[in-house]
Motif scaffolding. Sequence first.
Motif, PDB file in Angstrom:
ATOM      1  N   UNK A  11     -52.190  24.282  34.772  1.00  0.00           N
ATOM      2  CA  UNK A  11     -53.304  23.381  34.941  1.00  0.00           C
ATOM      3  C   UNK A  11     -53.703  22.982  33.376  1.00  0.00           C
ATOM      4  N   UNK A  12     -53.941  21.741  33.195  1.00  0.00           N
ATOM      5  CA  UNK A  12     -54.279  21.161  31.926  1.00  0.00           C
ATOM      6  C   UNK A  12     -55.609  20.533  31.902  1.00  0.00           C
ATOM      7  N   UNK A  13     -56.593  20.655  31.050  1.00  0.00           N
ATOM      8  CA  UNK A  13     -57.715  19.809  31.110  1.00  0.00           C
ATOM      9  C   UNK A  13     -57.978  19.343  29.651  1.00  0.00           C
ATOM     10  N   UNK A  14     -58.251  18.002  29.503  1.00  0.00           N
ATOM     11  CA  UNK A  14     -58.716  17.625  27.959  1.00  0.00           C
ATOM     12  C   UNK A  14     -59.965  17.018  28.212  1.00  0.00           C
ATOM     13  N   UNK A  15     -60.828  17.387  26.928  1.00  0.00           N
ATOM     14  CA  UNK A  15     -62.191  16.756  27.022  1.00  0.00           C
ATOM     15  C   UNK A  15     -62.566  16.652  25.603  1.00  0.00           C
ATOM     16  N   UNK A  33     -62.098  13.959  18.122  1.00  0.00           N
ATOM     17  CA  UNK A  33     -61.295  14.882  18.475  1.00  0.00           C
ATOM     18  C   UNK A  33     -61.354  15.217  19.826  1.00  0.00           C
ATOM     19  N   UNK A  34     -60.530  15.908  20.404  1.00  0.00           N
ATOM     20  CA  UNK A  34     -60.398  16.180  21.742  1.00  0.00           C
ATOM     21  C   UNK A  34     -59.686  17.446  21.821  1.00  0.00           C
ATOM     22  N   UNK A  35     -60.208  18.480  22.674  1.00  0.00           N
ATOM     23  CA  UNK A  35     -59.697  19.690  23.192  1.00  0.00           C
ATOM     24  C   UNK A  35     -58.789  19.697  24.412  1.00  0.00           C
ATOM     25  N   UNK A  36     -57.646  20.302  24.267  1.00  0.00           N
ATOM     26  CA  UNK A  36     -56.760  20.749  25.558  1.00  0.00           C
ATOM     27  C   UNK A  36     -56.720  22.132  25.746  1.00  0.00           C
ATOM     28  N   UNK A  37     -57.107  22.339  27.010  1.00  0.00           N
ATOM     29  CA  UNK A  37     -57.130  23.586  27.589  1.00  0.00           C
ATOM     30  C   UNK A  37     -56.051  23.855  28.648  1.00  0.00           C
ATOM     31  N   UNK A  47     -55.674  26.923  24.009  1.00  0.00           N
ATOM     32  CA  UNK A  47     -56.595  25.478  23.589  1.00  0.00           C
ATOM     33  C   UNK A  47     -56.171  25.191  22.639  1.00  0.00           C
ATOM     34  N   UNK A  48     -55.977  23.993  22.178  1.00  0.00           N
ATOM     35  CA  UNK A  48     -55.615  23.094  21.107  1.00  0.00           C
ATOM     36  C   UNK A  48     -56.592  21.987  20.847  1.00  0.00           C
ATOM     37  N   UNK A  49     -56.978  21.755  19.540  1.00  0.00           N
ATOM     38  CA  UNK A  49     -57.861  20.744  19.268  1.00  0.00           C
ATOM     39  C   UNK A  49     -57.065  19.764  18.208  1.00  0.00           C
ATOM     40  N   UNK A  50     -57.136  18.603  18.877  1.00  0.00           N
ATOM     41  CA  UNK A  50     -56.267  17.394  18.128  1.00  0.00           C
ATOM     42  C   UNK A  50     -57.318  16.132  17.983  1.00  0.00           C
TER      43      UNK A  50
END
Length: 74
Positions: A11-15, A33-37, A47-50
């Motif tokens: 499962x992947x969620x971007x916010x 920026x957005x965080x992908x969990x 979790x990564x922040x781009x």
Amino acid sequence: MTHIDSPAVVYSRESEILDYFGKCEACGYPARASATTEMLAGGGVQTSVVAACSLPCGWTGRVPLTTMTGRVRR
């Protein structure tokens, strides 16, 4: 390319990070920026922040989380 030993993403969620206050590493302009969990098949979570430049200079990259407010519990 996926490494054979890495667990599959279930499962992947971007916010979007609304209170991100980092700068573009190329031109110094404010970035967004957005965080992908990602939930992994083995039960782990990563979790990564781009971030990306708010101007069209084209810069994008992984960055540490830089916010003006603390974390809010939900």
